[in-house]
Motif scaffolding. Structure first.
Motif, PDB file in Angstrom:
ATOM      1  N   TRP A 151       0.831  -1.200   0.000  1.00 21.68           N
ATOM      2  CA  TRP A 151       0.000   0.000   0.000  1.00 21.68           C
ATOM      3  C   TRP A 151       0.872   1.260   0.000  1.00 21.68           C
ATOM      4  N   ILE A 152       1.912   1.257   0.822  1.00 22.62           N
ATOM      5  CA  ILE A 152       2.828   2.408   0.856  1.00 22.62           C
ATOM      6  C   ILE A 152       3.548   2.538  -0.477  1.00 22.62           C
ATOM      7  N   ASN A 153       4.056   1.424  -0.995  1.00 23.45           N
ATOM      8  CA  ASN A 153       4.751   1.442  -2.296  1.00 23.45           C
ATOM      9  C   ASN A 153       3.885   1.997  -3.414  1.00 23.45           C
ATOM     10  N   ALA A 154       2.588   1.746  -3.341  1.00 20.31           N
ATOM     11  CA  ALA A 154       1.653   2.210  -4.377  1.00 20.31           C
ATOM     12  C   ALA A 154       1.208   3.656  -4.137  1.00 20.31           C
ATOM     13  N   GLY A 155       1.802   4.316  -3.158  1.00 14.52           N
ATOM     14  CA  GLY A 155       1.482   5.714  -2.905  1.00 14.52           C
ATOM     15  C   GLY A 155       0.313   5.934  -1.965  1.00 14.52           C
ATOM     16  N   MET A 156      -0.112   4.876  -1.263  1.00 19.19           N
ATOM     17  CA  MET A 156      -1.183   4.974  -0.260  1.00 19.19           C
ATOM     18  C   MET A 156      -2.477   5.507  -0.871  1.00 19.19           C
ATOM     19  N   LYS A 157      -2.779   5.093  -2.084  1.00 23.56           N
ATOM     20  CA  LYS A 157      -3.950   5.606  -2.797  1.00 23.56           C
ATOM     21  C   LYS A 157      -5.248   4.906  -2.412  1.00 23.56           C
ATOM     22  N   GLU A 158      -5.161   3.618  -2.128  1.00 20.79           N
ATOM     23  CA  GLU A 158      -6.366   2.858  -1.751  1.00 20.79           C
ATOM     24  C   GLU A 158      -6.970   3.423  -0.474  1.00 20.79           C
ATOM     25  N   ASP A 159      -8.264   3.461  -0.430  1.00 16.87           N
ATOM     26  CA  ASP A 159      -8.984   3.918   0.753  1.00 16.87           C
ATOM     27  C   ASP A 159      -8.741   2.935   1.903  1.00 16.87           C
ATOM     28  N   PRO A 160      -8.335   3.427   3.076  1.00 18.00           N
ATOM     29  CA  PRO A 160      -8.102   2.529   4.211  1.00 18.00           C
ATOM     30  C   PRO A 160      -9.304   1.638   4.542  1.00 18.00           C
ATOM     31  N   GLN A 161     -10.506   2.173   4.423  1.00 18.62           N
ATOM     32  CA  GLN A 161     -11.698   1.371   4.723  1.00 18.62           C
ATOM     33  C   GLN A 161     -11.793   0.173   3.782  1.00 18.62           C
TER      34      GLN A 161
END
Length: 190
Positions: A151-161
């Protein structure tokens, strides 16, 4: 006084990490920002990485509390992902600069409490060994670490929920089932 000084250095480090990567931050940057001498810095920490490690531990105690029995593991994970996302610049600068082993160590320590608590509560009333619970908790922990790092590598774009919901779909039944299988194997062996 010592903790106040350490907290001041931690605040300076966090402020600077929101501006630039760790490998671009010097001890002088930190001491200038918080108004202390280099000698004071070195009295408390041998280098910036030791300060960062202390900060991880300090932040982990407040951000990733495992003693809140009212919170579900889903709520705890959602809090963690949300707080990381709120501090995206800082997290990305640390992630790009820090030795992966140190970052993994922080994540391992932080997540294990949540996971272990969930596994132990799921195992209540079952005849499952401590080593089986530890094995299940460690396996889930490594999967979660991989998820966080991706998730961090992908720029943290995905919604945490969304991430937490997907993790819940995956683990809500699999952990209790793994415990039942461990109990069955133990009873069979007895």
């Amino acid at each position: 006084m010592s903790d106040i000084t350490k907290k001041a250095m931690e605040a300076s480090l966090i402020k600077l990490l929101n501006q630039k990567p760790l490998n671009k931050i010097t001890v002088s940057n930190i001491t200038d920002d918080c108004g202390i001498s280099r000698m004071t810095f070195y009295y408390h920490f041998s280098d910036i990485y030791e300060l960062l490690e202390w900060s991880f531990d300090d932040i982990g105690k407040t951000v990733l509390k495992t003693d809140d029995k009212e919170k579900s593991w889903r709520d705890c994970l959602l809090d963690m992902f949300s707080k990381m996302r709120e501090n995206r610049t800082l997290i990305m600068n640390v992630f790009r600069s820090v030795n992966k082993v140190k970052l993994d160590g922080f994540l391992f320590q932080s997540l294990y409490g949540y996971i272990n608590s969930f596994v132990e509560s799921s195992a209540e009333g079952m005849r499952v060994s401590k080593s089986d619970c530890d094995f299940i908790a460690n396996t889930v922990k490594y999967a979660l670490i991989g998820t966080v790092e991706n998730w961090i590598n992908a720029g943290m774009k995905e919604d945490p929920q969304y991430i937490v919901d997907k993790l819940a779909e995956l683990y809500a039944d699999s952990i209790p089932n793994a415990l039942k299988n461990a109990q069955r194997a133990r009873l069979k062996a007895a």
